[in-house]
Design a protein around this motif. Structure first.
Motif, PDB file in Angstrom:
ATOM      1  N   GLY A 107     -60.975  14.114 -31.772  1.00 10.65           N
ATOM      2  CA  GLY A 107     -60.194  14.730 -32.843  1.00 10.65           C
ATOM      3  C   GLY A 107     -60.035  13.676 -33.913  1.00 10.65           C
ATOM      4  O   GLY A 107     -60.486  12.542 -33.720  1.00 10.65           O
ATOM      5  N   CYS A 108     -59.447  14.042 -35.048  1.00 11.07           N
ATOM      6  CA  CYS A 108     -59.262  13.000 -36.073  1.00 11.07           C
ATOM      7  C   CYS A 108     -58.099  13.374 -36.976  1.00 11.07           C
ATOM      8  O   CYS A 108     -58.040  14.468 -37.529  1.00 11.07           O
ATOM      9  CB  CYS A 108     -60.538  12.830 -36.897  1.00 11.07           C
ATOM     10  N   LEU A 109     -57.158  12.442 -37.098  1.00 12.86           N
ATOM     11  CA  LEU A 109     -55.979  12.640 -37.944  1.00 12.86           C
ATOM     12  C   LEU A 109     -56.262  12.324 -39.398  1.00 12.86           C
ATOM     13  O   LEU A 109     -55.400  12.529 -40.242  1.00 12.86           O
ATOM     14  CB  LEU A 109     -54.865  11.690 -37.486  1.00 12.86           C
ATOM     15  N   ASN A 110     -57.439  11.764 -39.657  1.00 14.61           N
ATOM     16  CA  ASN A 110     -57.779  11.317 -41.015  1.00 14.61           C
ATOM     17  C   ASN A 110     -56.793  10.245 -41.502  1.00 14.61           C
ATOM     18  O   ASN A 110     -56.498  10.164 -42.689  1.00 14.61           O
ATOM     19  CB  ASN A 110     -57.761  12.524 -41.970  1.00 14.61           C
ATOM     20  N   CYS A 111     -56.277   9.456 -40.561  1.00 18.17           N
ATOM     21  CA  CYS A 111     -55.229   8.488 -40.909  1.00 18.17           C
ATOM     22  C   CYS A 111     -55.786   7.242 -41.600  1.00 18.17           C
ATOM     23  O   CYS A 111     -55.069   6.530 -42.302  1.00 18.17           O
ATOM     24  CB  CYS A 111     -54.473   8.072 -39.655  1.00 18.17           C
ATOM     25  N   GLY A 112     -57.062   6.921 -41.362  1.00 16.36           N
ATOM     26  CA  GLY A 112     -57.686   5.780 -42.031  1.00 16.36           C
ATOM     27  C   GLY A 112     -57.437   4.433 -41.366  1.00 16.36           C
ATOM     28  O   GLY A 112     -57.824   3.398 -41.910  1.00 16.36           O
ATOM     29  N   ILE A 113     -56.804   4.427 -40.181  1.00 17.89           N
ATOM     30  CA  ILE A 113     -56.562   3.141 -39.497  1.00 17.89           C
ATOM     31  C   ILE A 113     -57.902   2.453 -39.200  1.00 17.89           C
ATOM     32  O   ILE A 113     -58.038   1.245 -39.356  1.00 17.89           O
ATOM     33  CB  ILE A 113     -55.756   3.362 -38.189  1.00 17.89           C
ATOM     34  N   CYS A 114     -58.873   3.253 -38.792  1.00 21.02           N
ATOM     35  CA  CYS A 114     -60.186   2.664 -38.472  1.00 21.02           C
ATOM     36  C   CYS A 114     -60.778   1.965 -39.695  1.00 21.02           C
ATOM     37  O   CYS A 114     -61.272   0.832 -39.610  1.00 21.02           O
ATOM     38  CB  CYS A 114     -61.143   3.739 -37.941  1.00 21.02           C
ATOM     39  N   THR A 115     -60.691   2.616 -40.840  1.00 24.36           N
ATOM     40  CA  THR A 115     -61.267   2.027 -42.064  1.00 24.36           C
ATOM     41  C   THR A 115     -60.486   0.792 -42.495  1.00 24.36           C
ATOM     42  O   THR A 115     -61.071  -0.194 -42.952  1.00 24.36           O
ATOM     43  CB  THR A 115     -61.308   3.074 -43.194  1.00 24.36           C
TER      44      THR A 115
ATOM     45  N   PRO B 201     -65.549   4.244 -41.677  1.00 21.81           N
ATOM     46  CA  PRO B 201     -65.625   4.944 -40.390  1.00 21.81           C
ATOM     47  C   PRO B 201     -64.821   6.242 -40.393  1.00 21.81           C
ATOM     48  O   PRO B 201     -65.214   7.225 -39.755  1.00 21.81           O
ATOM     49  CB  PRO B 201     -65.067   3.923 -39.387  1.00 21.81           C
ATOM     50  N   ARG B 202     -63.712   6.255 -41.139  1.00 24.10           N
ATOM     51  CA  ARG B 202     -62.925   7.494 -41.229  1.00 24.10           C
ATOM     52  C   ARG B 202     -63.791   8.625 -41.778  1.00 24.10           C
ATOM     53  O   ARG B 202     -63.788   9.742 -41.254  1.00 24.10           O
ATOM     54  CB  ARG B 202     -61.694   7.269 -42.144  1.00 24.10           C
ATOM     55  N   GLU B 203     -64.556   8.297 -42.830  1.00 21.75           N
ATOM     56  CA  GLU B 203     -65.419   9.309 -43.449  1.00 21.75           C
ATOM     57  C   GLU B 203     -66.479   9.794 -42.448  1.00 21.75           C
ATOM     58  O   GLU B 203     -66.734  11.001 -42.349  1.00 21.75           O
ATOM     59  CB  GLU B 203     -66.088   8.678 -44.678  1.00 21.75           C
TER      60      GLU B 203
ATOM     61  N   ARG C  71     -58.388   0.577 -32.198  1.00 22.21           N
ATOM     62  CA  ARG C  71     -57.211   0.931 -32.998  1.00 22.21           C
ATOM     63  C   ARG C  71     -56.956   2.426 -33.140  1.00 22.21           C
ATOM     64  O   ARG C  71     -55.846   2.836 -33.455  1.00 22.21           O
ATOM     65  CB  ARG C  71     -57.353   0.340 -34.407  1.00 22.21           C
ATOM     66  N   CYS C  72     -57.946   3.250 -32.947  1.00 22.18           N
ATOM     67  CA  CYS C  72     -57.797   4.677 -33.259  1.00 22.18           C
ATOM     68  C   CYS C  72     -56.757   5.344 -32.357  1.00 22.18           C
ATOM     69  O   CYS C  72     -56.878   5.304 -31.130  1.00 22.18           O
ATOM     70  CB  CYS C  72     -59.145   5.391 -33.097  1.00 22.18           C
ATOM     71  N   PRO C  73     -55.737   5.982 -32.945  1.00 24.33           N
ATOM     72  CA  PRO C  73     -54.707   6.617 -32.116  1.00 24.33           C
ATOM     73  C   PRO C  73     -55.228   7.816 -31.319  1.00 24.33           C
ATOM     74  O   PRO C  73     -54.589   8.252 -30.371  1.00 24.33           O
ATOM     75  CB  PRO C  73     -53.652   7.058 -33.154  1.00 24.33           C
ATOM     76  N   PHE C  74     -56.381   8.317 -31.692  1.00 26.73           N
ATOM     77  CA  PHE C  74     -56.974   9.454 -30.979  1.00 26.73           C
ATOM     78  C   PHE C  74     -57.935   9.009 -29.881  1.00 26.73           C
ATOM     79  O   PHE C  74     -58.539   9.823 -29.205  1.00 26.73           O
ATOM     80  CB  PHE C  74     -57.715  10.356 -31.968  1.00 26.73           C
ATOM     81  N   GLY C  75     -58.115   7.708 -29.747  1.00 25.66           N
ATOM     82  CA  GLY C  75     -59.063   7.208 -28.743  1.00 25.66           C
ATOM     83  C   GLY C  75     -60.509   7.463 -29.120  1.00 25.66           C
ATOM     84  O   GLY C  75     -61.394   7.455 -28.263  1.00 25.66           O
ATOM     85  N   ASN C  76     -60.743   7.677 -30.421  1.00 22.18           N
ATOM     86  CA  ASN C  76     -62.139   7.832 -30.866  1.00 22.18           C
ATOM     87  C   ASN C  76     -62.827   6.474 -30.916  1.00 22.18           C
ATOM     88  O   ASN C  76     -62.170   5.439 -31.008  1.00 22.18           O
ATOM     89  CB  ASN C  76     -62.205   8.399 -32.294  1.00 22.18           C
ATOM     90  N   SER C  77     -64.143   6.519 -30.927  1.00 24.61           N
ATOM     91  CA  SER C  77     -64.908   5.297 -31.177  1.00 24.61           C
ATOM     92  C   SER C  77     -65.841   5.549 -32.355  1.00 24.61           C
ATOM     93  O   SER C  77     -66.993   5.958 -32.172  1.00 24.61           O
ATOM     94  CB  SER C  77     -65.717   4.890 -29.949  1.00 24.61           C
TER      95      SER C  77
HETATM   96  S1  SF4 Z   1     -58.350   5.923 -36.760  1.00 20.80           S
HETATM   97 FE1  SF4 Z   1     -59.100   7.645 -35.502  1.00 20.80          FE
HETATM   98  S2  SF4 Z   1     -57.834   9.383 -36.120  1.00 20.80           S
HETATM   99 FE2  SF4 Z   1     -57.589   7.795 -37.716  1.00 20.80          FE
HETATM  100  S3  SF4 Z   1     -59.171   8.304 -39.282  1.00 20.80           S
HETATM  101 FE3  SF4 Z   1     -60.087   6.829 -37.851  1.00 20.80          FE
HETATM  102  S4  SF4 Z   1     -61.135   8.115 -36.322  1.00 20.80           S
HETATM  103 FE4  SF4 Z   1     -59.682   9.453 -37.409  1.00 20.80          FE
END
Ligand code: SF4
Ligand code: SF4
Length: 222
Positions: free
Chosen positions: A21-29, A42-44, A77-83
């Motif tokens: 899933g993705c919150l579009n939070c931008g923490i990854c970027t 990476p968010r994009e 860092r991703c709160p959704f556990g994405n990679s």
């Molecule tokens: S940190 Fe995770 S939830 Fe947030 S934008 Fe990146 S992929 Fe999406």
């Protein structure tokens, strides 16, 4: 074509594990080193996959995905556990599988490395890292040019304090590596990306396999 590319990315067993899933939070970027230096986010990338934006995915595979350094800070860092880095890896593998021009362009400079790896079992011996050996790397090679013999002498392990011994790979090991590369599809990928290099490497592999078979025959005769 776009559907096929996306279907291949999704079909990988890692896909569901890397994208939750993705919150579009931008923490990854915000934590991504590549995003600081390149037009890459990476968010994009994750959003494109999450929203199944096939055209955007295909566009990103033309250039942006090759900016990722595969450091996986984003995954930590991703709160959704994405990679996101893992998803980029899947996109890269799919680009290679489809023989996309971007994959060919990115991998072309590594053809000599691949050839060395296959023919000798090693990528480089340290004494090869100098301006003469890597003229095509331009002036930056001088940054890593150093008195290697001297530096190596300072390394205590006997197998490392030479610029030569790391160069020799056992014939049996080489032949085993060929089997692994064949069975894991690495050679198929190489054929898609660079047919000439694939032909050269196939010849080298055949020769070494014959040498290994001759060696075994000699052992039987003794
Ligand atoms: S940190 Fe995770 S939830 Fe947030 S934008 Fe990146 S992929 Fe999406
Ligand atoms: S793995 Fe790639 S996308 Fe993730 S933080 Fe590192 S460079 Fe950025």
């Amino acid at each position: 074509m776009l559907e096929e590319v996306f279907a291949d990315i999704q079909a990988d067993l890692r896909y569901d594990h890397e994208l939750n899933g993705c919150l579009n939070c931008g923490i990854c970027t915000a934590t991504c080193p590549a995003a600081h230096y390149y037009d890459f986010s990476p968010r994009e990338i994750v959003q494109l996959l999450w929203t199944e934006n096939l055209e955007g995915i295909y566009d990103a595979m033309q250039e942006k995905i090759w900016a990722c350094a595969q450091c996986y800070t984003c995954a930590a860092r991703c709160p959704f556990g994405n990679s996101p880095g893992g998803l980029v890896m899947l996109m890269r593998e799919t680009a290679i599988k489809h023989g996309m021009e971007s994959a060919k362009n990115v991998l072309r400079p590594f053809s000599r490395v691949m050839l060395k790896l296959v023919s000798t079992g090693n990528q480089l011996s340290p004494d090869m890292i100098n301006p003469d050996g890597f003229a095509d790397w331009g002036p930056n090679i001088s940054k890593i040019d150093a008195p290697l013999q001297l530096l190596r002498n300072a390394i205590p392990m006997p197998t490392l304090n030479t610029t030569k011994t790391a160069w020799e790979v056992n014939l049996k090991t080489s032949v085993e590596l060929y089997t692994i590369w064949e069975d894991t599809g690495v050679l198929d990928q190489l054929e898609t990306i660079d047919e000439n290099l694939f032909d050269v490497i196939s010849d080298i592999m055949d020769e070494k396999r014959e040498d290994w078979a001759d060696f075994l025959d000699e052992q039987d005769d003794d």
